[in-house]
Design a protein around this motif. Structure first.
Motif, PDB file in Angstrom:
ATOM      1  N   SER A  51       0.826  -1.205   0.000  1.00  0.00           N
ATOM      2  CA  SER A  51       0.000   0.000   0.000  1.00  0.00           C
ATOM      3  C   SER A  51       0.859   1.254   0.000  1.00  0.00           C
ATOM      4  CB  SER A  51      -0.932  -0.001   1.212  1.00  0.00           C
ATOM      5  OG  SER A  51      -1.666   1.205   1.287  1.00  0.00           O
ATOM      6  N   HIS A  73      -1.411   7.632   4.108  1.00  0.00           N
ATOM      7  CA  HIS A  73      -2.643   6.884   3.912  1.00  0.00           C
ATOM      8  C   HIS A  73      -3.412   7.616   2.828  1.00  0.00           C
ATOM      9  CE1 HIS A  73      -4.547   9.942   6.341  1.00  0.00           C
ATOM     10  NE2 HIS A  73      -4.091   9.461   7.498  1.00  0.00           N
ATOM     11  N   ARG A  74      -4.374   6.955   2.217  1.00  0.00           N
ATOM     12  CA  ARG A  74      -4.990   7.511   1.013  1.00  0.00           C
ATOM     13  C   ARG A  74      -5.704   8.834   1.274  1.00  0.00           C
ATOM     14  NH1 ARG A  74      -5.301   6.337  -3.814  1.00  0.00           N
ATOM     15  NH2 ARG A  74      -4.390   4.257  -3.494  1.00  0.00           N
TER      16      ARG A  74
END
Length: 389
Positions: A51, A73-74
């Motif tokens: 990720s 994080h996205r």
């Protein structure tokens, strides 16, 4: 992201594994992940590293080479300022003579990193624990930068800073917040800090109403390669003027325009159509641009300018007007077919018909490309066949 996953993401093992995956193609991700698990890596570690590597690849166009060492994080990546914009923010505080800046809404730390890179101290507040863990990693190269997990407005008084920056959250689980009082923290609460500090800067959405800009502040709308990305509200030593300005960045070149928000006069269509940059329109400076170019509006309610002679400006895109046509599908289709047009670029302003509705109805099959502008002239819906310059 939960705090446990954040800690795993910034662990030496995950960072090392993610770095080794920097050039992994997305289409190979499943095979690579399977191989890593077969090699004995824990599934949670593999997932975190895969990720992180993917988010770093996505971040490079926005954040540049620094992305390769950052943790993400996205949601944080989607909200992070572009590197060129963060550099503008940091430049303001450095020019203001600040020694330390508090970032009230640090997120992953992109803006705080830019400030720290200018040699200023940074106190980066972040309310979300997992995000604060990632930001701590991202700011670790700078010893004079620290991350504080907590409520920034409640804790700000304890920070030894003379500058304050904030990028209030404009989204929640239900979507975008349009009312500045619904920002987190509320916009007014941040703006009220101005008298207490040497410099104050706030990044707000470009749709911020003009009436929400306090008297005495500078409001600068910024576009990057045609995309309007923010309005910066600046006070104290960080403000270069009061009132409205627009900063247009194209291929890293900067162009600035400022002045009153008076409307431009309207008049007849000339030989050239000018489409002002979105930052100029949002800032209400179309009238200033018209005056500089010797141009006028095509219609009192439409932000297209027109002129009789060609003009070169970084603040608008120019089109040579080839023909004025009625906004009638049959007429347009006949004219375009006569010119052997098979591909048409459609721009619109002030009409309800969308390009997606019009394009299939034209049924074009030619070999040439053309540009249509759907707008209003003298109160009537009109189509202009134009040539981009």
């Amino acid at each position: 992201m939960d705090p446990a996953t954040a800690r795993l993401t910034v662990s030496p093992a995950c960072l090392e594994l993610a770095a080794s995956l920097a050039d992994t193609s997305p289409r190979d991700a499943l095979a690579v992940a399977s191989r890593l698990r077969r090699d004995g890596h824990e599934p949670a570690l593999v997932a975190a590293a895969m990720s992180l590597a993917e988010l770093r690849r996505e971040a490079r166009p926005r954040l540049g080479p620094a992305a390769d060492a950052m943790a993400f994080h996205r949601a944080g990546l989607e909200q992070a300022s572009r590197a060129v914009v963060s550099a503008l923010h940091a430049e303001r505080f450095a020019a203001a003579g600040c020694r330390a800046v508090a970032d009230l809404t640090a997120g992953l730390g992109a803006d705080a990193m830019a400030v720290a890179a200018r040699g200023l101290g940074v106190v980066a507040f972040e309310a979300d624990e997992a995000t604060a863990i990632l930001a701590t990693h991202n700011l670790s190269p700078w010893p004079d930068a620290r991350v504080v997990h907590g409520d920034s407005l409640a804790l700000l008084g304890e920070a030894d800073v003379d500058g304050v920056f904030a990028d209030p959250a404009r989204r929640n689980a239900r979507g975008r917040r349009h009312d500045p009082s619904d920002y987190s923290p509320p916009l007014d609460a941040v703006l009220d800090l101005a008298p207490r500090y040497r410099a104050l800067g706030v990044k707000a959405g470009p749709g911020l109403p003009h009436e929400a800009v306090p008297a005495g502040f500078e409001a600068q709308w910024v576009s990057v390669d045609g995309d309007v990305v923010e309005v910066g509200l600046w006070a104290g030593a960080a403000a270069r003027r009061t009132g409205h300005s627009a900063l247009v960045i194209r291929d890293e070149d900067r162009h600035e325009i400022a002045g009153p928000t008076d409307r431009a006069p309207a008049g007849p269509l000339g030989g050239w159509l000018l489409e002002p940059d979105g930052a100029v329109i949002r800032a209400g400076l179309v009238g200033v641009l018209a005056d500089e170019l010797g141009a006028h509006l095509v219609d009192p309610s439409i932000a297209y300018l027109t002129a009789d002679a060609a003009v070169a400006t970084p603040f608008a895109r120019a089109y040579r007007v080839l023909e004025r046509l009625p906004l009638d599908v049959k007429v347009l289709a006949r004219e375009l077919r006569a010119r052997d047009v098979g591909t048409v670029d459609i721009k619109k302003r002030g009409v309800d018909l969308t390009p997606e509705q019009l394009r299939p109805r034209l049924k074009l099959r030619g070999s040439q490309r053309a540009t249509l502008v759907l707008t209003r002239l003298e109160g009537r819906h009109t189509a202009l066949l134009v040539e981009p310059v």
